[in-house]
Motif scaffolding. Structure first.
Motif, PDB file in Angstrom:
ATOM      1  N   PRO A 151      27.107 -12.863  80.781  1.00 39.46           N
ATOM      2  CA  PRO A 151      26.942 -11.526  80.207  1.00 39.46           C
ATOM      3  C   PRO A 151      28.175 -11.038  79.446  1.00 39.46           C
ATOM      4  O   PRO A 151      28.053 -10.342  78.437  1.00 39.46           O
ATOM      5  CB  PRO A 151      26.671 -10.655  81.441  1.00 39.46           C
ATOM      6  CG  PRO A 151      26.048 -11.583  82.429  1.00 39.46           C
ATOM      7  CD  PRO A 151      26.738 -12.907  82.204  1.00 39.46           C
ATOM      8  N   SER A 152      29.375 -11.415  79.921  1.00 39.29           N
ATOM      9  CA  SER A 152      30.596 -10.937  79.271  1.00 39.29           C
ATOM     10  C   SER A 152      30.995 -11.769  78.060  1.00 39.29           C
ATOM     11  O   SER A 152      31.771 -11.316  77.219  1.00 39.29           O
ATOM     12  CB  SER A 152      31.748 -10.925  80.279  1.00 39.29           C
ATOM     13  OG  SER A 152      31.944 -12.212  80.831  1.00 39.29           O
ATOM     14  N   GLY A 153      30.494 -13.004  77.948  1.00 38.36           N
ATOM     15  CA  GLY A 153      30.851 -13.865  76.832  1.00 38.36           C
ATOM     16  C   GLY A 153      30.626 -15.328  77.159  1.00 38.36           C
ATOM     17  O   GLY A 153      30.191 -15.683  78.263  1.00 38.36           O
ATOM     18  N   THR A 162      39.266 -23.033  84.090  1.00 39.00           N
ATOM     19  CA  THR A 162      38.766 -22.282  82.945  1.00 39.00           C
ATOM     20  C   THR A 162      39.847 -21.323  82.462  1.00 39.00           C
ATOM     21  O   THR A 162      41.020 -21.480  82.823  1.00 39.00           O
ATOM     22  CB  THR A 162      37.459 -21.550  83.311  1.00 39.00           C
ATOM     23  OG1 THR A 162      36.871 -21.005  82.129  1.00 39.00           O
ATOM     24  CG2 THR A 162      37.691 -20.464  84.349  1.00 39.00           C
ATOM     25  N   GLU A 163      39.456 -20.349  81.639  1.00 39.42           N
ATOM     26  CA  GLU A 163      40.443 -19.493  80.977  1.00 39.42           C
ATOM     27  C   GLU A 163      40.120 -18.021  81.155  1.00 39.42           C
ATOM     28  O   GLU A 163      38.979 -17.633  81.406  1.00 39.42           O
ATOM     29  CB  GLU A 163      40.475 -19.821  79.473  1.00 39.42           C
ATOM     30  CG  GLU A 163      41.019 -21.188  79.183  1.00 39.42           C
ATOM     31  CD  GLU A 163      40.386 -21.881  77.972  1.00 39.42           C
ATOM     32  OE1 GLU A 163      41.094 -22.669  77.325  1.00 39.42           O
ATOM     33  OE2 GLU A 163      39.185 -21.641  77.699  1.00 39.42           O
ATOM     34  N   MET A 164      41.144 -17.208  80.997  1.00 40.77           N
ATOM     35  CA  MET A 164      40.990 -15.763  81.011  1.00 40.77           C
ATOM     36  C   MET A 164      40.196 -15.299  79.791  1.00 40.77           C
ATOM     37  O   MET A 164      40.072 -16.025  78.799  1.00 40.77           O
ATOM     38  CB  MET A 164      42.366 -15.087  81.014  1.00 40.77           C
ATOM     39  CG  MET A 164      43.046 -15.088  82.353  1.00 40.77           C
ATOM     40  SD  MET A 164      44.544 -14.068  82.317  1.00 40.77           S
ATOM     41  CE  MET A 164      43.891 -12.473  81.815  1.00 40.77           C
ATOM     42  N   PRO A 165      39.661 -14.088  79.844  1.00 34.86           N
ATOM     43  CA  PRO A 165      38.962 -13.540  78.680  1.00 34.86           C
ATOM     44  C   PRO A 165      39.807 -13.584  77.411  1.00 34.86           C
ATOM     45  O   PRO A 165      40.989 -13.249  77.426  1.00 34.86           O
ATOM     46  CB  PRO A 165      38.671 -12.091  79.107  1.00 34.86           C
ATOM     47  CG  PRO A 165      38.575 -12.156  80.593  1.00 34.86           C
ATOM     48  CD  PRO A 165      39.605 -13.177  81.003  1.00 34.86           C
ATOM     49  N   SER A 166      39.179 -14.041  76.323  1.00 32.68           N
ATOM     50  CA  SER A 166      39.790 -14.141  74.988  1.00 32.68           C
ATOM     51  C   SER A 166      40.886 -15.189  74.886  1.00 32.68           C
ATOM     52  O   SER A 166      41.586 -15.265  73.874  1.00 32.68           O
ATOM     53  CB  SER A 166      40.336 -12.781  74.516  1.00 32.68           C
ATOM     54  OG  SER A 166      39.259 -11.914  74.229  1.00 32.68           O
ATOM     55  N   VAL A 167      41.056 -16.020  75.913  1.00 30.77           N
ATOM     56  CA  VAL A 167      42.006 -17.124  75.861  1.00 30.77           C
ATOM     57  C   VAL A 167      41.232 -18.419  75.632  1.00 30.77           C
ATOM     58  O   VAL A 167      40.196 -18.652  76.256  1.00 30.77           O
ATOM     59  CB  VAL A 167      42.820 -17.229  77.167  1.00 30.77           C
ATOM     60  CG1 VAL A 167      43.736 -18.455  77.136  1.00 30.77           C
ATOM     61  CG2 VAL A 167      43.647 -15.968  77.390  1.00 30.77           C
ATOM     62  N   THR A 222      35.130 -16.322  75.010  1.00 30.60           N
ATOM     63  CA  THR A 222      34.904 -15.309  73.977  1.00 30.60           C
ATOM     64  C   THR A 222      34.823 -13.892  74.528  1.00 30.60           C
ATOM     65  O   THR A 222      34.694 -12.944  73.756  1.00 30.60           O
ATOM     66  CB  THR A 222      33.598 -15.607  73.205  1.00 30.60           C
ATOM     67  OG1 THR A 222      32.475 -15.461  74.091  1.00 30.60           O
ATOM     68  CG2 THR A 222      33.614 -17.006  72.611  1.00 30.60           C
ATOM     69  N   ALA A 223      34.878 -13.722  75.848  1.00 32.48           N
ATOM     70  CA  ALA A 223      34.802 -12.381  76.430  1.00 32.48           C
ATOM     71  C   ALA A 223      36.050 -11.586  76.079  1.00 32.48           C
ATOM     72  O   ALA A 223      37.158 -12.128  76.071  1.00 32.48           O
ATOM     73  CB  ALA A 223      34.665 -12.472  77.950  1.00 32.48           C
ATOM     74  N   PRO A 224      35.921 -10.290  75.803  1.00 37.44           N
ATOM     75  CA  PRO A 224      37.109  -9.474  75.527  1.00 37.44           C
ATOM     76  C   PRO A 224      37.888  -9.210  76.808  1.00 37.44           C
ATOM     77  O   PRO A 224      37.315  -9.178  77.907  1.00 37.44           O
ATOM     78  CB  PRO A 224      36.515  -8.177  74.965  1.00 37.44           C
ATOM     79  CG  PRO A 224      35.148  -8.093  75.571  1.00 37.44           C
ATOM     80  CD  PRO A 224      34.665  -9.510  75.699  1.00 37.44           C
ATOM     81  N   TYR A 225      39.190  -9.021  76.669  1.00 37.98           N
ATOM     82  CA  TYR A 225      40.020  -8.709  77.826  1.00 37.98           C
ATOM     83  C   TYR A 225      40.209  -7.208  77.917  1.00 37.98           C
ATOM     84  O   TYR A 225      40.541  -6.544  76.933  1.00 37.98           O
ATOM     85  CB  TYR A 225      41.381  -9.391  77.702  1.00 37.98           C
ATOM     86  CG  TYR A 225      42.300  -9.135  78.875  1.00 37.98           C
ATOM     87  CD1 TYR A 225      41.944  -9.549  80.150  1.00 37.98           C
ATOM     88  CD2 TYR A 225      43.505  -8.457  78.707  1.00 37.98           C
ATOM     89  CE1 TYR A 225      42.786  -9.310  81.238  1.00 37.98           C
ATOM     90  CE2 TYR A 225      44.353  -8.225  79.781  1.00 37.98           C
ATOM     91  CZ  TYR A 225      43.983  -8.646  81.039  1.00 37.98           C
ATOM     92  OH  TYR A 225      44.806  -8.411  82.112  1.00 37.98           O
ATOM     93  N   GLY A 226      39.987  -6.675  79.106  1.00 36.36           N
ATOM     94  CA  GLY A 226      40.154  -5.248  79.313  1.00 36.36           C
ATOM     95  C   GLY A 226      39.464  -4.810  80.581  1.00 36.36           C
ATOM     96  O   GLY A 226      39.107  -5.633  81.437  1.00 36.36           O
ATOM     97  N   LYS A 227      39.250  -3.525  80.727  1.00 35.36           N
ATOM     98  CA  LYS A 227      38.580  -2.998  81.911  1.00 35.36           C
ATOM     99  C   LYS A 227      37.176  -3.609  81.992  1.00 35.36           C
ATOM    100  O   LYS A 227      36.426  -3.582  81.032  1.00 35.36           O
ATOM    101  CB  LYS A 227      38.510  -1.479  81.850  1.00 35.36           C
ATOM    102  CG  LYS A 227      38.114  -0.846  83.176  1.00 35.36           C
ATOM    103  CD  LYS A 227      38.371   0.637  83.162  1.00 35.36           C
ATOM    104  CE  LYS A 227      37.908   1.290  84.464  1.00 35.36           C
ATOM    105  NZ  LYS A 227      38.597   0.737  85.645  1.00 35.36           N
ATOM    106  N   SER A 255      43.062  -8.063  73.887  1.00 39.87           N
ATOM    107  CA  SER A 255      42.296  -6.844  74.139  1.00 39.87           C
ATOM    108  C   SER A 255      41.864  -6.118  72.874  1.00 39.87           C
ATOM    109  O   SER A 255      41.155  -5.105  72.958  1.00 39.87           O
ATOM    110  CB  SER A 255      43.131  -5.884  74.994  1.00 39.87           C
ATOM    111  OG  SER A 255      44.271  -5.447  74.263  1.00 39.87           O
ATOM    112  N   GLY A 256      42.301  -6.618  71.719  1.00 36.55           N
ATOM    113  CA  GLY A 256      42.006  -5.906  70.488  1.00 36.55           C
ATOM    114  C   GLY A 256      42.759  -4.586  70.397  1.00 36.55           C
ATOM    115  O   GLY A 256      42.342  -3.670  69.681  1.00 36.55           O
ATOM    116  N   GLY A 257      43.869  -4.489  71.124  1.00 31.48           N
ATOM    117  CA  GLY A 257      44.670  -3.271  71.094  1.00 31.48           C
ATOM    118  C   GLY A 257      44.161  -2.171  72.006  1.00 31.48           C
ATOM    119  O   GLY A 257      44.657  -1.042  71.954  1.00 31.48           O
TER     120      GLY A 257
END
Length: 353
Positions: free
Chosen positions: A109-111, A157-162, A166-171, A247-249
């Motif tokens: 669901p997140s990516g 595996t990898e953290m979001p956006s790493v 493709t999942a964004p990193y953030g809350k 995080s896209g800022g």
């Protein structure tokens, strides 16, 4: 956003180079050439050329490790992005020759998330390995090749956006680990899931463990807890620029874990701390000691990741992983750490449930 200096990049990349076992002489020579050139593209080009040379000589895993340095700290340009793809391709070549390592892809669901797995069968406990904000999954080959000796299934595996995530990193990123476990299925996770989450991935594991009973233990090095998210300006430029990229800022202050959050972490947490950590201040792991029910840590007089104590860090983490797996070899490693003088440099906090 302040871009990291070449000197700062070299310091952080040095830790990753040593952790991957790259030849110190080759790394020093490459850094000297990069510094002498003064060209911003020299960093990814120099490491990529070394990777291509290793490929041509039939050493795909070594090639992968140089490509990982070429994309460091994140794919900010086309050359770095190409190096990231080359790292995955070289690792894929190596693991096919190695045998016993499978590629898994999850549409979550997140990516979209990719992973390398070994010995992942029903009945085996699962070791889920995730690096930090600048670590791709291809850096963790030793976990995969050790899966049978560990008598566990391993998924890296990898953290979001790493990397390929493709999942964004953030809350909300703390849903990633539960989503991966959902995809694996109840039977695969039935014997317990032990997370080795380095740095910021350790924070995700702590956050996920508040509400996911499938997580049986957490093993981390230099994980942030709360203060880091409230004052990112105090972090090194490499860290702040990478977080902004992932995080896209977006504002990350909502990711800070409160004392109540930590009190809900009811699984054993094992933590390697660095006294001179330039990213994670001491107060971060003090909060864990004060509020996590079962928390043990070891301290090294070192900077983030304890690059000067890699052997001790690995032994300490492995000892604790084996202990959680119920493996008697943990006792032997404990004795070895004692002989090396690496016990008694931390503490153990256990709070009654």
């Amino acid at each position: 956003m302040t871009e990291p200096t070449l000197a700062e990049l070299a310091d952080f990349a040095g830790l990753h180079a040593r952790a991957q076992g790259l030849d110190p002489g080759s790394v020093a020579s490459a850094l000297a050439r990069i510094k002498a050139g003064g060209d911003p593209t020299a960093w990814p080009r120099t490491w990529s050329e070394l990777g291509e040379r290793q490929l041509a000589e039939g050493r795909p895993l070594q090639a992968c490790r140089y490509f990982v340095l070429a994309r460091f700290p994140y794919p900010a340009d086309d050359v770095r992005a190409a190096a990231g793809r080359s790292a995955v391709a070289a690792f894929d070549t190596w693991r096919r020759r190695q045998g016993g390592i499978e590629r898994r892809e999850f549409a979550l669901p997140s990516g979209d998330v990719a992973a390398w797995t070994a010995n992942l069968h029903e009945g085996n406990p699962v070791l889920l390995v995730m690096g930090g904000i600048i670590s791709v999954k291809e850096q963790w080959a030793p976990f995969l090749t050790s899966a049978r000796r560990l008598r566990a299934g391993v998924l890296v595996t990898e953290m979001p956006s790493v990397g390929e995530n493709t999942a964004p990193y953030g809350k909300g990123s703390d849903e990633l680990i539960p989503e991966i476990l959902d995809a694996l299925g109840a039977r695969v996770c039935a014997a317990g899931v032990h997370v080795v989450g380095l740095s910021f991935a350790g924070h995700l594991a702590l956050s996920s463990a508040r509400h996911d009973p499938r997580i049986s233990s957490i093993h981390t090095v230099g994980a942030p807890v709360s203060g880091v998210f409230g004052d990112p300006a105090a972090l090194p430029a490499t860290t702040t620029s990478t977080l902004a990229h992932l995080s896209g800022g977006a504002d990350l202050s909502g990711m800070a874990l409160t004392r109540d959050d930590l009190a809900r972490v009811r699984v054993p947490v094992r933590y390697v701390a660095s006294r001179r950590d330039e990213i994670i201040p001491r107060r971060e792991w003090e909060l864990l000691a004060e509020h996590v029910a079962d928390f043990e840590w070891v301290e090294f007089d070192d900077v983030h990741g304890s690059p000067g104590h890699l052997a001790d860090t690995r032994l300490w983490l492995l000892r604790n992983v084996l202990a959680r797996l119920g493996d008697r070899r943990a006792t032997v490693l404990g004795l070895l750490l004692a002989l090396r003088g690496r016990t008694g440099r931390g503490g153990l906090t256990r709070v009654a449930p």
